[in-house]
Design an enzyme around this catalytic site. Sequence first.
Site, PDB file in Angstrom:
ATOM      1  N   GLU A   1      18.750  -3.466  13.997  1.00 26.64           N
ATOM      2  CA  GLU A   1      17.444  -3.100  13.435  1.00 26.64           C
ATOM      3  C   GLU A   1      17.341  -3.575  11.990  1.00 26.64           C
ATOM      4  O   GLU A   1      18.353  -3.708  11.298  1.00 26.64           O
ATOM      5  CB  GLU A   1      17.267  -1.575  13.466  1.00 26.64           C
ATOM      6  N   ASP A   2      16.119  -3.799  11.549  1.00 24.16           N
ATOM      7  CA  ASP A   2      15.908  -4.154  10.146  1.00 24.16           C
ATOM      8  C   ASP A   2      15.991  -2.911   9.265  1.00 24.16           C
ATOM      9  O   ASP A   2      16.651  -2.903   8.230  1.00 24.16           O
ATOM     10  CB  ASP A   2      14.569  -4.880   9.952  1.00 24.16           C
TER      11      ASP A   2
ATOM     12  N   ASP B   1      13.636   4.234   9.412  1.00 22.22           N
ATOM     13  CA  ASP B   1      12.769   4.964   8.495  1.00 22.22           C
ATOM     14  C   ASP B   1      12.661   6.411   9.005  1.00 22.22           C
ATOM     15  O   ASP B   1      13.526   7.231   8.708  1.00 22.22           O
ATOM     16  CB  ASP B   1      11.428   4.202   8.486  1.00 22.22           C
TER      17      ASP B   1
ATOM     18  N   PHE C   1       8.100   0.994   0.193  1.00 24.33           N
ATOM     19  CA  PHE C   1       7.807   0.015   1.239  1.00 24.33           C
ATOM     20  C   PHE C   1       8.400  -1.330   0.843  1.00 24.33           C
ATOM     21  O   PHE C   1       8.119  -1.848  -0.237  1.00 24.33           O
ATOM     22  CB  PHE C   1       6.297  -0.109   1.459  1.00 24.33           C
TER      23      PHE C   1
ATOM     24  N   ARG D   1       7.989 -12.258   5.899  1.00 24.69           N
ATOM     25  CA  ARG D   1       9.252 -12.211   6.656  1.00 24.69           C
ATOM     26  C   ARG D   1      10.218 -13.294   6.184  1.00 24.69           C
ATOM     27  O   ARG D   1      11.431 -13.163   6.313  1.00 24.69           O
ATOM     28  CB  ARG D   1       8.988 -12.402   8.156  1.00 24.69           C
TER      29      ARG D   1
HETATM   30  P1  5GP Z   1      10.776   4.252  12.179  1.00 20.03           P
HETATM   31  O1  5GP Z   1      10.404   4.443  13.617  1.00 20.03           O
HETATM   32  O2  5GP Z   1      12.235   4.465  11.910  1.00 20.03           O
HETATM   33  O3  5GP Z   1       9.915   5.094  11.283  1.00 20.03           O
HETATM   34  O4  5GP Z   1      10.366   2.803  11.793  1.00 20.03           O
HETATM   35  C1  5GP Z   1      11.069   1.702  12.151  1.00 20.03           C
HETATM   36  C2  5GP Z   1      10.214   0.467  11.969  1.00 20.03           C
HETATM   37  O5  5GP Z   1       9.173   0.671  11.003  1.00 20.03           O
HETATM   38  C3  5GP Z   1      11.037  -0.664  11.433  1.00 20.03           C
HETATM   39  O6  5GP Z   1      11.642  -1.404  12.466  1.00 20.03           O
HETATM   40  C4  5GP Z   1      10.007  -1.477  10.658  1.00 20.03           C
HETATM   41  O7  5GP Z   1       9.366  -2.364  11.519  1.00 20.03           O
HETATM   42  C5  5GP Z   1       8.998  -0.446  10.185  1.00 20.03           C
HETATM   43  N1  5GP Z   1       9.242  -0.061   8.772  1.00 20.03           N
HETATM   44  C6  5GP Z   1       9.695   1.105   8.306  1.00 20.03           C
HETATM   45  N2  5GP Z   1       9.779   1.103   6.953  1.00 20.03           N
HETATM   46  C7  5GP Z   1       9.372  -0.127   6.566  1.00 20.03           C
HETATM   47  C8  5GP Z   1       9.273  -0.770   5.279  1.00 20.03           C
HETATM   48  O8  5GP Z   1       9.552  -0.244   4.194  1.00 20.03           O
HETATM   49  N3  5GP Z   1       8.819  -2.050   5.296  1.00 20.03           N
HETATM   50  C9  5GP Z   1       8.480  -2.711   6.447  1.00 20.03           C
HETATM   51  N4  5GP Z   1       8.071  -3.953   6.341  1.00 20.03           N
HETATM   52  N5  5GP Z   1       8.595  -2.145   7.670  1.00 20.03           N
HETATM   53  C10 5GP Z   1       9.029  -0.864   7.719  1.00 20.03           C
END
Ligand code: 5GP
Length: 175
Positions: free
Chosen positions: A100-101, A104, A153, A166
Amino acid sequence: MNDYTKVPEVMISAEEIAQRVKEMGEAIARDLDERDLTVVGVLKGSFVFMADLVRAIERPLTCDFLGLSSYGSATESSGVVAITKDLGDPVENKHVLVIEDIIDTGLTMAYLLENLATRRPASVKIASLLSKPARRRVEIDIDYLGFTIEDRFVVGYGLDFDGRYRNLPYIGTMD
Ligand code: 5GP
């Protein structure tokens, strides 16, 4: 109208990322012993990190991709996750490493882990470049983590804002 020419401020430099990814690859290779690995990249955000990480894992492995979409729009997780592209091959009895990137709220990964479990893999581990623990809504055990970051963010190194940034070689902030 958004201004995509705005240059994000550096939070984590390309050099810092490269060093950490190398360490993560070595740690993963060490833990693997002689087992083959199936690396599953979560699209689209993980593609840059995955390309670098797999080259730092000096072990036999295969790569597959899973498309997930957790954001309806903007920058807030809705908790609703859709599979936009499924895995190419079954992972039954395979040792899976999910890439995963960023984790969050954790909702996307929680959904993914539940979904993968139904496919009966031998094991599932998680490698994430970034984690924002301040926003976590479900507990996620990250086996290999690049960097813990504050609640801002971020874009770059695969992460986007509105589909852009990206290709930025570093992790930057937009706010
Ligand atoms: P989660 O389900 O854990 O809240 O979110 C995961 C996804 O939300 C990540 O794979 C990503 O695509 C997006 N995301 C969460 N925080 C960020 C951020 O700070 N920047 C960006 N570009 N995407 C985020």
